[in-house]
Design a protein around this motif. Structure first.
Motif, PDB file in Angstrom:
ATOM      1  N   ARG A  36       0.863  -1.181   0.000  1.00 23.59           N
ATOM      2  CA  ARG A  36       0.000   0.000   0.000  1.00 23.59           C
ATOM      3  C   ARG A  36       0.898   1.228   0.000  1.00 23.59           C
ATOM      4  O   ARG A  36       1.738   1.389   0.872  1.00 23.59           O
ATOM      5  CB  ARG A  36      -0.917   0.027   1.219  1.00 23.59           C
ATOM      6  CG  ARG A  36      -1.865   1.237   1.186  1.00 23.59           C
ATOM      7  CD  ARG A  36      -2.677   1.360   2.457  1.00 23.59           C
ATOM      8  NE  ARG A  36      -3.595   0.253   2.607  1.00 23.59           N
ATOM      9  CZ  ARG A  36      -3.927  -0.289   3.788  1.00 23.59           C
ATOM     10  NH1 ARG A  36      -3.395   0.187   4.909  1.00 23.59           N
ATOM     11  NH2 ARG A  36      -4.781  -1.286   3.854  1.00 23.59           N
TER      12      ARG A  36
ATOM     13  N   GLY B 131     -15.067   5.385  -8.472  1.00 22.94           N
ATOM     14  CA  GLY B 131     -14.699   5.567  -7.071  1.00 22.94           C
ATOM     15  C   GLY B 131     -13.461   6.431  -6.886  1.00 22.94           C
ATOM     16  O   GLY B 131     -12.906   6.945  -7.851  1.00 22.94           O
TER      17      GLY B 131
ATOM     18  N   GLU C 278      -9.567   6.667  -5.250  1.00 24.66           N
ATOM     19  CA  GLU C 278      -8.415   5.966  -4.683  1.00 24.66           C
ATOM     20  C   GLU C 278      -7.569   6.975  -3.920  1.00 24.66           C
ATOM     21  O   GLU C 278      -7.148   7.974  -4.481  1.00 24.66           O
ATOM     22  CB  GLU C 278      -7.556   5.352  -5.792  1.00 24.66           C
ATOM     23  CG  GLU C 278      -8.172   4.132  -6.450  1.00 24.66           C
ATOM     24  CD  GLU C 278      -7.321   3.616  -7.607  1.00 24.66           C
ATOM     25  OE1 GLU C 278      -6.170   3.213  -7.369  1.00 24.66           O
ATOM     26  OE2 GLU C 278      -7.816   3.623  -8.746  1.00 24.66           O
TER      27      GLU C 278
ATOM     28  N   ASP D 220      -6.175  -3.321  -8.100  1.00 25.32           N
ATOM     29  CA  ASP D 220      -6.336  -2.421  -6.958  1.00 25.32           C
ATOM     30  C   ASP D 220      -7.079  -3.138  -5.830  1.00 25.32           C
ATOM     31  O   ASP D 220      -7.544  -4.263  -5.988  1.00 25.32           O
ATOM     32  CB  ASP D 220      -7.094  -1.169  -7.423  1.00 25.32           C
ATOM     33  CG  ASP D 220      -7.034  -0.062  -6.375  1.00 25.32           C
ATOM     34  OD1 ASP D 220      -6.136  -0.081  -5.510  1.00 25.32           O
ATOM     35  OD2 ASP D 220      -7.905   0.822  -6.428  1.00 25.32           O
ATOM     36  N   ARG D 221      -7.226  -2.454  -4.701  1.00 25.38           N
ATOM     37  CA  ARG D 221      -7.900  -3.046  -3.546  1.00 25.38           C
ATOM     38  C   ARG D 221      -9.343  -3.433  -3.867  1.00 25.38           C
ATOM     39  O   ARG D 221      -9.829  -4.476  -3.448  1.00 25.38           O
ATOM     40  CB  ARG D 221      -7.887  -2.036  -2.385  1.00 25.38           C
ATOM     41  CG  ARG D 221      -8.318  -2.598  -1.035  1.00 25.38           C
ATOM     42  CD  ARG D 221      -8.453  -1.476  -0.024  1.00 25.38           C
ATOM     43  NE  ARG D 221      -9.423  -0.481  -0.467  1.00 25.38           N
ATOM     44  CZ  ARG D 221     -10.741  -0.608  -0.346  1.00 25.38           C
ATOM     45  NH1 ARG D 221     -11.255  -1.674   0.228  1.00 25.38           N
ATOM     46  NH2 ARG D 221     -11.546   0.335  -0.800  1.00 25.38           N
ATOM     47  N   ALA D 222     -10.028  -2.566  -4.641  1.00 26.19           N
ATOM     48  CA  ALA D 222     -11.452  -2.774  -4.911  1.00 26.19           C
ATOM     49  C   ALA D 222     -11.680  -3.134  -6.386  1.00 26.19           C
ATOM     50  O   ALA D 222     -10.929  -2.710  -7.256  1.00 26.19           O
ATOM     51  CB  ALA D 222     -12.225  -1.506  -4.566  1.00 26.19           C
ATOM     52  N   PRO D 223     -12.735  -3.909  -6.675  1.00 22.75           N
ATOM     53  CA  PRO D 223     -13.019  -4.292  -8.063  1.00 22.75           C
ATOM     54  C   PRO D 223     -13.791  -3.208  -8.817  1.00 22.75           C
ATOM     55  O   PRO D 223     -14.900  -3.439  -9.296  1.00 22.75           O
ATOM     56  CB  PRO D 223     -13.852  -5.576  -7.901  1.00 22.75           C
ATOM     57  CG  PRO D 223     -14.546  -5.393  -6.597  1.00 22.75           C
ATOM     58  CD  PRO D 223     -13.645  -4.569  -5.719  1.00 22.75           C
ATOM     59  N   GLY D 224     -13.224  -2.003  -8.928  1.00 17.86           N
ATOM     60  CA  GLY D 224     -13.907  -0.893  -9.583  1.00 17.86           C
ATOM     61  C   GLY D 224     -13.613  -0.823 -11.069  1.00 17.86           C
ATOM     62  O   GLY D 224     -14.517  -0.711 -11.889  1.00 17.86           O
TER      63      GLY D 224
ATOM     64  N   TYR E  49     -12.816  -6.829 -12.454  1.00 12.23           N
ATOM     65  CA  TYR E  49     -13.188  -7.721 -11.344  1.00 12.23           C
ATOM     66  C   TYR E  49     -12.007  -8.109 -10.476  1.00 12.23           C
ATOM     67  O   TYR E  49     -12.188  -8.554  -9.355  1.00 12.23           O
ATOM     68  CB  TYR E  49     -13.901  -8.979 -11.867  1.00 12.23           C
ATOM     69  CG  TYR E  49     -13.023  -9.910 -12.687  1.00 12.23           C
ATOM     70  CD1 TYR E  49     -12.163 -10.816 -12.076  1.00 12.23           C
ATOM     71  CD2 TYR E  49     -13.052  -9.879 -14.077  1.00 12.23           C
ATOM     72  CE1 TYR E  49     -11.355 -11.656 -12.812  1.00 12.23           C
ATOM     73  CE2 TYR E  49     -12.260 -10.717 -14.829  1.00 12.23           C
ATOM     74  CZ  TYR E  49     -11.407 -11.602 -14.198  1.00 12.23           C
ATOM     75  OH  TYR E  49     -10.602 -12.430 -14.942  1.00 12.23           O
TER      76      TYR E  49
ATOM     77  N   THR F  66      -8.854  -7.920  -7.968  1.00  4.84           N
ATOM     78  CA  THR F  66      -8.418  -7.082  -6.848  1.00  4.84           C
ATOM     79  C   THR F  66      -7.076  -7.621  -6.358  1.00  4.84           C
ATOM     80  O   THR F  66      -6.647  -8.705  -6.775  1.00  4.84           O
ATOM     81  CB  THR F  66      -9.408  -7.146  -5.676  1.00  4.84           C
ATOM     82  OG1 THR F  66      -9.384  -8.489  -5.134  1.00  4.84           O
ATOM     83  CG2 THR F  66     -10.832  -6.799  -6.104  1.00  4.84           C
TER      84      THR F  66
END
Ligand code: OSB
Ligand code: MG
Length: 367
Positions: free
Chosen positions: A12, A24, A26, A50-54, A57, A59
């Motif tokens: 991170r 979203g 970041e 990335d951390r989220a599936p924005g 799909y 992550t």
């Protein structure tokens, strides 16, 4: 080439400023960093999930799972002539291109060190310097957007991409166009619209944009073709293009006139080169997209972007645009002509700052 061992880290890193898109915000950048060792050489790869599936799909969580449980065990100990053979080695595993691409990147780095060749040379690129732009996130208001764009223009960027979403589009793009009449300007919707909302793109058609990136759903080539037929401005696809086959079919359908090549999204650099070659044969412009990479992924993207078909500026900005502290050295800086130098040392051509790497590491696995 035979890879004996792998170390995977989940990182991170603080971004200099939050990056807001239609999917979203970041604040920190998470990613996975892979280190492979084989034949007495080390290679580094970055998984840009990335951390989220924005955006897609995948992550950091799914990539960690599929890399440690399936992909790395299947690859370790196998002999490969070229990194492009990874596709064959992993053929029984479906999907997860971002995870796959991280292994391939590290293999290219090992291969480059073994051959004493830069990635640019291995990919068939020209090296030298490549033209770049900057991707600007959605801002709290138009004044702030104009200030942020103005700062980047003052730094020397001659191509700017604006992130847009429904309700934060025409007014913003129109204001930037009015304030910067000669700027090479483009927009990116990250799939936030439907064909029923096409009116806003017909309005934007008058702004002289270089391109409109991924306006509609990632799995909808047909509606992109319908939208393209209504516009003078070229549509550029990002999320929709997962392979050279997707590229061929999108072009055949008239769903786009330009393609954003992100090596991770198509499963690695070998497939990215295949997309490039196909587009070049058809005289379709391509450019190298970005995923807020660390210096590792940025080095590899610069090598790719030095191939001759990359005729539009890439989303490969200077390190300063993203990070106060990066894990690779030297930092990438912007030349006066809105270019960045392509690394010419062996492999990725960067060295890894192990202290910074340790500081950003959330978890680590050794295979
Ligand atoms: O759609 O191009 C995109 C960043 C994360 C996820 C998706 C995208 C982006 C960018 C940033 O636009 C490009 C960069 O790395 O500067
Ligand atoms: Mg995009």
């Amino acid at each position: 080439m035979r890879i004996q061992s792998a170390e995977l880290r989940h990182l991170r890193m603080g971004l200099k400023s939050p990056f807001e898109t239609s999917f979203g915000v970041e604040v920190d950048r998470e990613c996975l960093i892979l280190r492979l060792e084989g034949d007495g050489h080390l290679g580094w790869g970055e998984c840009v999930a990335d951390r989220a599936p924005g955006y897609c799909y995948e992550t950091t969580g799914t990539a960690w799972h599929v890399l440690t449980e399936f992909m790395l065990p299947q690859m370790l100990g196998r002999s490969l002539v070229s990194p492009a053979e990874l596709r064959q080695v992993l053929r029984s595993i479906r999907g997860h291109p971002l995870a796959r691409a991280a292994i391939e990147m590290a293999l290219w780095d090992v291969h480059g060190h073994a051959q004493g060749a830069s990635l640019a040379r291995l990919f068939g690129g020209r090296g030298g310097r490549v033209e770049v732009g900057v991707s600007v996130g959605i801002q709290p208001n138009v004044d702030r957007l104009l200030r942020v764009v103005g700062d980047y223009v003052a730094e020397g960027y001659t191509r700017v991409k604006l992130k847009i979403k429904p309700g934060r589009d025409m007014v913003e793009a129109g204001a930037v166009r009015q304030a910067f009449p000669d700027l090479r300007l483009q927009v990116d919707a990250n799939s936030a619209y439907t064909l029923e909302q096409a009116r806003v793109f017909r309005e934007m058609d008058g702004l002289g944009l270089l391109l409109i990136e991924q306006p509609l759903a990632e799995d909808d080539l047909l509606d992109h073709a319908r939208l393209q037929a209504q516009l003078q401005t070229p549509i550029c696809l990002d999320e929709s293009i997962l392979s050279a086959r997707h590229a061929r079919q999108a072009l055949e359908l008239g769903a786009c006139r330009i393609i954003n090549i992100k090596p991770a999204r198509v499963g690695g650099y070998a497939e990215a080169i295949a997309v490039h070659d196909l587009c070049r044969e058809q005289a379709v412009p391509v450019w190298c997209g970005g995923m807020l990479e660390t210096g590792i992924g940025r080095a590899a993207n610069l090598a790719l972007a030095s191939l001759p078909g990359f005729t539009l500026p890439g989303d490969i900005s200077a390190t300063d645009r993203y990070y106060d502290v990066d894990i690779a050295a030297p930092r990438f800086s912007l030349n006066e002509d809105s270019t960045i130098n392509v690394p010419d040392g062996p492999g990725l051509g960067v060295s890894i700052d192990l202290d910074a790497l340790d500081r950003f590491t959330l978890r680590r696995a050794v295979l």
